[in-house]
Design a protein around this motif. Structure first.
Motif, PDB file in Angstrom:
ATOM      1  N   ARG A 157      -6.794 -27.146 -32.303  1.00  0.00           N
ATOM      2  CA  ARG A 157      -7.503 -28.361 -32.752  1.00  0.00           C
ATOM      3  C   ARG A 157      -7.502 -28.486 -34.284  1.00  0.00           C
ATOM      4  O   ARG A 157      -8.507 -28.804 -34.896  1.00  0.00           O
ATOM      5  CB  ARG A 157      -8.921 -28.371 -32.200  1.00  0.00           C
ATOM      6  CG  ARG A 157      -8.965 -28.338 -30.671  1.00  0.00           C
ATOM      7  CD  ARG A 157     -10.330 -28.505 -30.063  1.00  0.00           C
ATOM      8  NE  ARG A 157     -10.836 -29.828 -30.356  1.00  0.00           N
ATOM      9  CZ  ARG A 157     -11.910 -30.062 -31.153  1.00  0.00           C
ATOM     10  NH1 ARG A 157     -12.574 -29.092 -31.711  1.00  0.00           N
ATOM     11  NH2 ARG A 157     -12.302 -31.286 -31.373  1.00  0.00           N
ATOM     12  N   LEU A 158      -6.364 -28.237 -34.891  1.00  0.00           N
ATOM     13  CA  LEU A 158      -6.276 -28.232 -36.354  1.00  0.00           C
ATOM     14  C   LEU A 158      -6.518 -29.610 -36.956  1.00  0.00           C
ATOM     15  O   LEU A 158      -7.142 -29.723 -38.011  1.00  0.00           O
ATOM     16  CB  LEU A 158      -4.928 -27.662 -36.802  1.00  0.00           C
ATOM     17  CG  LEU A 158      -4.734 -26.186 -36.453  1.00  0.00           C
ATOM     18  CD1 LEU A 158      -3.295 -25.756 -36.742  1.00  0.00           C
ATOM     19  CD2 LEU A 158      -5.719 -25.306 -37.189  1.00  0.00           C
ATOM     20  N   GLN A 159      -6.046 -30.661 -36.292  1.00  0.00           N
ATOM     21  CA  GLN A 159      -6.276 -32.001 -36.834  1.00  0.00           C
ATOM     22  C   GLN A 159      -7.770 -32.322 -36.832  1.00  0.00           C
ATOM     23  O   GLN A 159      -8.303 -32.822 -37.830  1.00  0.00           O
ATOM     24  CB  GLN A 159      -5.516 -33.054 -36.039  1.00  0.00           C
ATOM     25  CG  GLN A 159      -5.746 -34.450 -36.606  1.00  0.00           C
ATOM     26  CD  GLN A 159      -5.429 -35.559 -35.639  1.00  0.00           C
ATOM     27  OE1 GLN A 159      -5.601 -35.415 -34.433  1.00  0.00           O
ATOM     28  NE2 GLN A 159      -4.964 -36.680 -36.174  1.00  0.00           N
ATOM     29  N   ALA A 160      -8.460 -32.039 -35.756  1.00  0.00           N
ATOM     30  CA  ALA A 160      -9.899 -32.321 -35.681  1.00  0.00           C
ATOM     31  C   ALA A 160     -10.654 -31.505 -36.734  1.00  0.00           C
ATOM     32  O   ALA A 160     -11.578 -32.025 -37.382  1.00  0.00           O
ATOM     33  CB  ALA A 160     -10.423 -32.005 -34.284  1.00  0.00           C
ATOM     34  N   ARG A 161     -10.264 -30.272 -36.927  1.00  0.00           N
ATOM     35  CA  ARG A 161     -10.925 -29.425 -37.916  1.00  0.00           C
ATOM     36  C   ARG A 161     -10.626 -29.901 -39.337  1.00  0.00           C
ATOM     37  O   ARG A 161     -11.493 -29.858 -40.216  1.00  0.00           O
ATOM     38  CB  ARG A 161     -10.499 -27.980 -37.695  1.00  0.00           C
ATOM     39  CG  ARG A 161     -11.065 -27.442 -36.369  1.00  0.00           C
ATOM     40  CD  ARG A 161     -10.330 -26.238 -35.858  1.00  0.00           C
ATOM     41  NE  ARG A 161     -10.516 -25.067 -36.691  1.00  0.00           N
ATOM     42  CZ  ARG A 161      -9.794 -23.959 -36.543  1.00  0.00           C
ATOM     43  NH1 ARG A 161      -8.864 -23.881 -35.607  1.00  0.00           N
ATOM     44  NH2 ARG A 161     -10.007 -22.930 -37.329  1.00  0.00           N
TER      45      ARG A 161
END
Length: 136
Positions: free
Chosen positions: A82-86
């Motif tokens: 979930r790198l984009q959300a983080r």
């Protein structure tokens, strides 16, 4: 470790130093500066992720967000992180709310800097180093 990730960890170290100075002095500007340096670390980490996946690092936060999303769409293991959300959470909490707007809930900022950003960079390190290994 890529150049961007080295820069990210250096910025993270500066953010931790400013957070410690803020704890000692209570100077709200130090907390805002710590938040912005932590955001810079997240940005540099994102740059390293993108380069490790063979992508050109785009200019601007929105283009970076879209590039991270494209990487996630193409890789289930990266998507699970979930790198984009983080990345977006860091942008909103650290960069926009705290640094620009001066809305810095102390516990949230401390936790975000000391835990979330460190974990984000650690996850990027794992992905990037795996992508750069000769066996991949």
């Amino acid at each position: 470790m890529g150049r961007h990730l080295e820069d990210a960890w250096a910025l993270y170290g500066h953010a931790i130093g400013e957070l410690q100075d803020w704890r000692r002095t209570g100077d709200a500007l130090l907390l805002r500066d710590a938040a912005e340096k932590a955001w810079g670390a997240v940005t540099q980490g994102a740059n390293d992720l993108l380069e490790s996946q063979g992508r050109v690092v785009p200019e601007g936060t929105n283009a970076r967000r879209d590039a991270i999303r494209a990487v996630e769409r193409g890789n289930r293991r990266i998507r699970a992180l979930r790198l984009q959300a983080r990345f977006l959470a860091a942008k909103n909490i650290l960069h926009q709310d705290c640094f620009y707007d001066g809305q810095c809930p102390e516990e949230l900022i401390e936790e975000f800097v000391t835990e979330d950003v460190r974990e984000y960079l650690g996850d990027i390190s794992g992905v990037a180093n795996g992508a750069r290994s000769p066996s991949s």
